[in-house]
Design a protein around this motif. Structure first.
Motif, short mmCIF file in Angstrom:
data_model
loop_
_atom_site.label_atom_id
_atom_site.label_comp_id
_atom_site.label_asym_id
_atom_site.label_seq_id
_atom_site.Cartn_x
_atom_site.Cartn_y
_atom_site.Cartn_z
N GLU A 1 35.63 -21.21 -33.72
CA GLU A 1 35.91 -22.63 -33.97
C GLU A 1 36.33 -22.79 -35.43
N PRO A 2 37.01 -23.89 -35.76
CA PRO A 2 37.46 -24.07 -37.15
C PRO A 2 36.29 -24.01 -38.13
N GLY A 3 36.49 -23.25 -39.20
CA GLY A 3 35.47 -23.13 -40.24
C GLY A 3 34.40 -22.09 -39.97
N ALA A 4 34.39 -21.52 -38.78
CA ALA A 4 33.39 -20.51 -38.43
C ALA A 4 33.80 -19.14 -38.98
N THR A 5 32.86 -18.23 -39.01
CA THR A 5 33.12 -16.86 -39.44
C THR A 5 34.07 -16.20 -38.44
N PRO A 6 35.10 -15.49 -38.93
CA PRO A 6 36.03 -14.81 -38.01
C PRO A 6 35.31 -13.78 -37.15
N PHE A 7 35.88 -13.50 -35.98
CA PHE A 7 35.31 -12.49 -35.09
C PHE A 7 35.25 -11.13 -35.79
N VAL A 8 36.34 -10.76 -36.49
CA VAL A 8 36.39 -9.47 -37.19
C VAL A 8 37.09 -9.64 -38.53
N THR A 9 36.86 -8.67 -39.42
CA THR A 9 37.53 -8.63 -40.72
C THR A 9 38.11 -7.23 -40.91
#
Length: 171
Positions: A111-119
């Motif tokens: 969702e917007p502003g959430a931590t990305p699934f992966v980096t």
């Protein structure tokens, strides 16, 4: 005039207006060098119009930086001039490339502003969610096809993607 003939007349004018609106959007797309445009109109509770226009870019200018993502295309003939730099390798051809299984919008976080699934640099297991591709209002989780390390993220959050476009590189 009966209600049926009045309704038919309104629908015809409505349809003609929609056609003119779509033509105006197509002109806007071309005039502003856009590649994709989506518009939703609501006339009333049960009367809506959703228009999505897109066009493919034939060839990017040589002076422009490489695109963040590109759909696979037929190989072009190499320019004869030796001064032209060698083309960068297509990320879709990398052994660890994860490509989009559909046309849609890529989201790197739930969702917007959430931590990305992966980096970049993160270890993932086969089946871990890498990102989401939204298609027709459905959120499709894109799993990692293999265990490995996320080497590159080739799309921006909220960017449109084509079928077969490289999304990430997991090696």
């Amino acid at each position: 005039m009966s209600d049926d003939s009045t309704k038919a007349g309104q629908e015809k004018r409505h349809h003609e207006g929609d056609v003119a609106f779509i033509q105006a959007l197509a002109e806007l797309l071309n005039r502003n060098d856009l590649t994709e445009l989506t518009v939703k109109r609501e006339y009333d509770e049960n009367d809506r119009l959703t228009v999505s226009l897109s066009k493919q870019i034939r060839q990017a200018p040589a002076v422009q930086a490489a695109p963040v993502f590109a759909a696979p295309s037929a190989p072009a003939a190499a320019p004869a001039a030796a001064a032209v730099p060698a083309p960068q390798e297509d990320p879709a051809n990398l052994p660890g490339a994860v490509t989009s299984p559909m046309v849609g919008t890529a989201y790197l976080a739930p969702e917007p502003g959430a931590t990305p699934f992966v980096t970049i640099g993160q270890q993932v297991k086969e089946g871990d969610t890498l990102l989401i591709v939204e298609a027709m209002k459905t959120m499709n989780h894109i799993p990692s096809p293999r265990a490995g390390t996320v080497k590159r993220i080739l799309v921006d959050d909220g960017s449109p993607v084509e079928f077969g476009a490289p999304l990430m590189v997991v090696e």
